[in-house]
Design a protein around this motif. Structure first.
Motif, PDB file in Angstrom:
ATOM      1  N   TYR A 249      48.072  57.824  60.181  1.00  0.00           N
ATOM      2  CA  TYR A 249      48.396  56.884  61.197  1.00  0.00           C
ATOM      3  C   TYR A 249      49.768  57.569  61.316  1.00  0.00           C
ATOM      4  O   TYR A 249      50.657  57.756  60.179  1.00  0.00           O
ATOM      5  N   SER A 250      50.637  57.688  62.540  1.00  0.00           N
ATOM      6  CA  SER A 250      51.908  58.383  62.597  1.00  0.00           C
ATOM      7  C   SER A 250      53.078  57.304  62.348  1.00  0.00           C
ATOM      8  O   SER A 250      54.069  57.895  61.973  1.00  0.00           O
ATOM      9  N   ASP A 251      52.700  56.099  61.673  1.00  0.00           N
ATOM     10  CA  ASP A 251      53.799  55.203  61.341  1.00  0.00           C
ATOM     11  C   ASP A 251      53.364  54.325  60.228  1.00  0.00           C
ATOM     12  O   ASP A 251      53.269  53.126  60.274  1.00  0.00           O
ATOM     13  N   PRO A 252      53.163  55.008  59.020  1.00  0.00           N
ATOM     14  CA  PRO A 252      52.572  54.406  57.751  1.00  0.00           C
ATOM     15  C   PRO A 252      53.408  53.613  57.082  1.00  0.00           C
ATOM     16  O   PRO A 252      53.937  54.079  56.032  1.00  0.00           O
ATOM     17  N   VAL A 253      53.992  52.395  57.551  1.00  0.00           N
ATOM     18  CA  VAL A 253      54.967  51.701  56.863  1.00  0.00           C
ATOM     19  C   VAL A 253      54.995  51.290  55.624  1.00  0.00           C
ATOM     20  O   VAL A 253      55.777  51.285  54.874  1.00  0.00           O
ATOM     21  N   MET A 254      53.542  51.115  55.119  1.00  0.00           N
ATOM     22  CA  MET A 254      53.292  50.787  53.966  1.00  0.00           C
ATOM     23  C   MET A 254      53.000  51.620  52.742  1.00  0.00           C
ATOM     24  O   MET A 254      52.891  51.448  51.524  1.00  0.00           O
ATOM     25  N   ASP A 255      52.886  52.837  53.346  1.00  0.00           N
ATOM     26  CA  ASP A 255      52.558  54.028  52.294  1.00  0.00           C
ATOM     27  C   ASP A 255      53.675  54.824  51.706  1.00  0.00           C
ATOM     28  O   ASP A 255      54.523  54.909  52.322  1.00  0.00           O
ATOM     29  N   GLY A 256      53.488  55.090  50.312  1.00  0.00           N
ATOM     30  CA  GLY A 256      54.484  55.737  49.589  1.00  0.00           C
ATOM     31  C   GLY A 256      54.412  57.279  50.061  1.00  0.00           C
ATOM     32  O   GLY A 256      53.588  57.716  51.088  1.00  0.00           O
ATOM     33  N   SER A 257      55.351  57.930  49.426  1.00  0.00           N
ATOM     34  CA  SER A 257      55.623  59.329  50.153  1.00  0.00           C
ATOM     35  C   SER A 257      54.314  60.436  49.877  1.00  0.00           C
ATOM     36  O   SER A 257      53.991  61.169  50.824  1.00  0.00           O
ATOM     37  N   VAL A 258      53.517  60.246  48.861  1.00  0.00           N
ATOM     38  CA  VAL A 258      52.391  61.031  48.733  1.00  0.00           C
ATOM     39  C   VAL A 258      51.363  60.851  49.732  1.00  0.00           C
ATOM     40  O   VAL A 258      50.937  61.817  50.253  1.00  0.00           O
ATOM     41  N   ILE A 259      51.120  59.591  50.073  1.00  0.00           N
ATOM     42  CA  ILE A 259      50.108  59.355  51.003  1.00  0.00           C
ATOM     43  C   ILE A 259      50.449  59.667  52.512  1.00  0.00           C
ATOM     44  O   ILE A 259      49.946  60.127  53.415  1.00  0.00           O
ATOM     45  N   GLN A 260      52.017  59.375  52.621  1.00  0.00           N
ATOM     46  CA  GLN A 260      52.547  59.696  53.985  1.00  0.00           C
ATOM     47  C   GLN A 260      52.429  61.120  54.193  1.00  0.00           C
ATOM     48  O   GLN A 260      52.038  61.566  55.316  1.00  0.00           O
ATOM     49  N   ALA A 261      52.798  61.848  53.194  1.00  0.00           N
ATOM     50  CA  ALA A 261      52.696  63.445  53.361  1.00  0.00           C
ATOM     51  C   ALA A 261      51.245  64.047  53.761  1.00  0.00           C
ATOM     52  O   ALA A 261      50.878  64.812  54.415  1.00  0.00           O
ATOM     53  N   ALA A 262      50.390  63.333  52.961  1.00  0.00           N
ATOM     54  CA  ALA A 262      48.864  63.602  53.080  1.00  0.00           C
ATOM     55  C   ALA A 262      48.390  63.477  54.661  1.00  0.00           C
ATOM     56  O   ALA A 262      47.907  64.157  55.296  1.00  0.00           O
ATOM     57  N   THR A 263      48.739  62.164  55.070  1.00  0.00           N
ATOM     58  CA  THR A 263      48.351  61.831  56.329  1.00  0.00           C
ATOM     59  C   THR A 263      49.322  62.469  57.574  1.00  0.00           C
ATOM     60  O   THR A 263      48.487  62.762  58.436  1.00  0.00           O
ATOM     61  N   THR A 264      50.589  62.721  57.252  1.00  0.00           N
ATOM     62  CA  THR A 264      51.196  63.483  58.462  1.00  0.00           C
ATOM     63  C   THR A 264      50.341  64.968  58.417  1.00  0.00           C
ATOM     64  O   THR A 264      50.406  65.513  59.439  1.00  0.00           O
ATOM     65  N   GLU A 265      50.089  65.521  57.318  1.00  0.00           N
ATOM     66  CA  GLU A 265      49.437  67.125  57.356  1.00  0.00           C
ATOM     67  C   GLU A 265      48.257  66.924  58.117  1.00  0.00           C
ATOM     68  O   GLU A 265      47.779  67.764  58.909  1.00  0.00           O
ATOM     69  N   ALA A 266      47.326  65.745  57.791  1.00  0.00           N
ATOM     70  CA  ALA A 266      46.130  65.633  58.572  1.00  0.00           C
ATOM     71  C   ALA A 266      46.403  65.517  60.098  1.00  0.00           C
ATOM     72  O   ALA A 266      45.406  66.225  60.821  1.00  0.00           O
ATOM     73  N   LEU A 267      47.189  64.686  60.340  1.00  0.00           N
ATOM     74  CA  LEU A 267      47.573  64.462  61.660  1.00  0.00           C
ATOM     75  C   LEU A 267      48.112  65.889  62.400  1.00  0.00           C
ATOM     76  O   LEU A 267      47.495  66.237  63.520  1.00  0.00           O
ATOM     77  N   ALA A 268      48.858  66.884  61.773  1.00  0.00           N
ATOM     78  CA  ALA A 268      49.379  67.651  62.029  1.00  0.00           C
ATOM     79  C   ALA A 268      48.297  68.885  62.305  1.00  0.00           C
ATOM     80  O   ALA A 268      48.202  69.714  63.550  1.00  0.00           O
ATOM     81  N   LYS A 269      47.174  68.834  61.557  1.00  0.00           N
ATOM     82  CA  LYS A 269      46.191  69.537  61.742  1.00  0.00           C
ATOM     83  C   LYS A 269      45.070  69.327  62.891  1.00  0.00           C
ATOM     84  O   LYS A 269      44.214  69.692  63.188  1.00  0.00           O
ATOM     85  N   GLY A 270      45.535  68.265  63.633  1.00  0.00           N
ATOM     86  CA  GLY A 270      44.668  67.734  64.691  1.00  0.00           C
ATOM     87  C   GLY A 270      43.403  66.802  64.333  1.00  0.00           C
ATOM     88  O   GLY A 270      42.790  66.390  65.215  1.00  0.00           O
ATOM     89  N   PHE A 271      43.814  65.853  63.238  1.00  0.00           N
ATOM     90  CA  PHE A 271      42.871  64.854  63.041  1.00  0.00           C
ATOM     91  C   PHE A 271      42.765  63.638  64.102  1.00  0.00           C
ATOM     92  O   PHE A 271      44.050  63.299  64.534  1.00  0.00           O
ATOM     93  N   ARG A 272      41.771  63.379  64.315  1.00  0.00           N
ATOM     94  CA  ARG A 272      41.646  62.171  65.283  1.00  0.00           C
ATOM     95  C   ARG A 272      40.788  61.195  64.854  1.00  0.00           C
ATOM     96  O   ARG A 272      39.956  61.322  63.860  1.00  0.00           O
ATOM     97  N   VAL A 273      41.063  59.768  65.436  1.00  0.00           N
ATOM     98  CA  VAL A 273      40.460  58.805  64.726  1.00  0.00           C
ATOM     99  C   VAL A 273      39.016  58.877  64.808  1.00  0.00           C
ATOM    100  O   VAL A 273      38.286  58.345  63.885  1.00  0.00           O
ATOM    101  N   ALA A 274      38.238  59.334  65.816  1.00  0.00           N
ATOM    102  CA  ALA A 274      36.980  59.365  65.995  1.00  0.00           C
ATOM    103  C   ALA A 274      36.431  60.360  64.760  1.00  0.00           C
ATOM    104  O   ALA A 274      35.257  59.994  64.445  1.00  0.00           O
ATOM    105  N   SER A 275      37.131  61.167  64.067  1.00  0.00           N
ATOM    106  CA  SER A 275      36.421  62.046  63.375  1.00  0.00           C
ATOM    107  C   SER A 275      36.225  61.081  61.797  1.00  0.00           C
ATOM    108  O   SER A 275      35.480  61.627  60.982  1.00  0.00           O
ATOM    109  N   ALA A 276      36.911  60.120  61.739  1.00  0.00           N
ATOM    110  CA  ALA A 276      36.721  59.206  60.658  1.00  0.00           C
ATOM    111  C   ALA A 276      35.310  58.644  60.508  1.00  0.00           C
ATOM    112  O   ALA A 276      35.023  58.508  59.294  1.00  0.00           O
ATOM    113  N   PHE A 277      34.838  58.406  61.640  1.00  0.00           N
ATOM    114  CA  PHE A 277      33.354  58.034  61.574  1.00  0.00           C
ATOM    115  C   PHE A 277      32.371  59.160  61.161  1.00  0.00           C
ATOM    116  O   PHE A 277      31.625  58.832  60.119  1.00  0.00           O
TER     117      PHE A 277
END
Length: 269
Positions: A54-82
């Motif tokens: 998620y683009s605004d992970p207010v509850m996540d610490g730096s490690v998870i923020q960095a991981a999710t930011t990288e996933a989004l930058a690589k083009g991850f979309r919600v539909a892929s979660a399924f």
């Protein structure tokens, strides 16, 4: 009626708490996130949390923020979660692992609550953990989760009032997620003293199953929490292992964490 509840009850019958592991979908790639979740399950995790970046992970610490930011930058979309959920559930069907999705509420709303729930159920998902959704605002989720047989996991914290604790516990299905400390996620060197109080408060409010998360990073902490909680949730430490050593490192850490749950009892705490 609840796959997650069944998994936790099975763990109880074995004399231990359940091990719950979190990993973000799409990190460091979609396939590696699938491989890591499978390794997590095959090395002792009873329940897998698949996080939606998620683009605004207010509850996540730096490690998870960095991981999710990288996933989004690589083009991850919600539909892929399924796709991730389906692949993990199919690969771990023989283990009886329950797969939950953890997500902020905005992505669910944008897709449509019913559509999201339908697709999650079709993928084999057991339900949702919704850290920023409160029962007062969850009427659509109540309807959809009942319609598709999904668990709904709400969070409680040291600051939760008795009245809201009772409301949240009543709205929850699967387990109540007890946040053990105030603040963002992240591995800690010691378990917060408030964790046991939150668990006790949730049980007093009628919660049949309470799992503790935020800050758990090693087998000793798993053992400590597993002595009084029904499940122990590990996130940041697993994401760090994935970052540094790939899916194989996730499997190794999961096996170490599981050792902390061997026949844990209150008397051992």
């Amino acid at each position: 009626m609840s796959k997650v509840a069944d998994v936790i009850e099975k763990s109880k019958s074995e004399g231990r708490a359940a091990l719950v592991g979190y990993l973000p979908a799409g990190y460091p790639s979609v396939q590696e996130s699938i491989d890591a979740a499978i390794a997590l399950a095959r090395n002792g995790a009873d329940i897998i949390e698949i996080g939606i970046p998620y683009s605004d992970p207010v509850m996540d610490g730096s490690v998870i923020q960095a991981a999710t930011t990288e996933a989004l930058a690589k083009g991850f979309r919600v539909a892929s979660a399924f796709n991730v959920v389906r692949a993990v559930t199919e690969a771990t069907e023989d283990l009886g692992t329950a797969v939950l999705v953890m997500t902020y509420w905005n992505p669910v709303m944008r897709m449509g609550v019913d559509e999201f729930s339908r697709r999650l159920a079709e993928a084999g998902g057991a339900g949702l953990i919704t850290p920023d959704l409160i029962p007062d605002e969850a009427s659509e989720w109540f309807e959809a989760s009942d319609k598709y047989g999904l668990d709904r996991v709400f969070l409680v914290a040291p600051s939760t009032t008795p009245e809201r604790m009772a409301m949240t516990v009543a709205a929850t299905r699967g387990f109540t997620y007890a946040v053990s400390l105030m603040g963002v996620t992240g591995a800690r060197t010691a378990v917060d003293a408030a964790a046991r109080h939150v668990v006790d408060s949730a049980r007093e409010a009628g919660a049949p199953r309470v799992c503790v998360g935020l800050g758990v990073s090693n087998a000793e902490q798993v053992r400590e929490i597993g002595a009084y909680a029904d499940g122990v949730i590990v996130g940041t430490a697993l994401v760090s292992a994935l970052r540094d050593g790939g899916p194989e490192a996730v499997g190794r850490l999961a096996a170490e964490l599981r050792m902390g749950l061997k026949r844990t009892t209150v008397a051992e705490a």
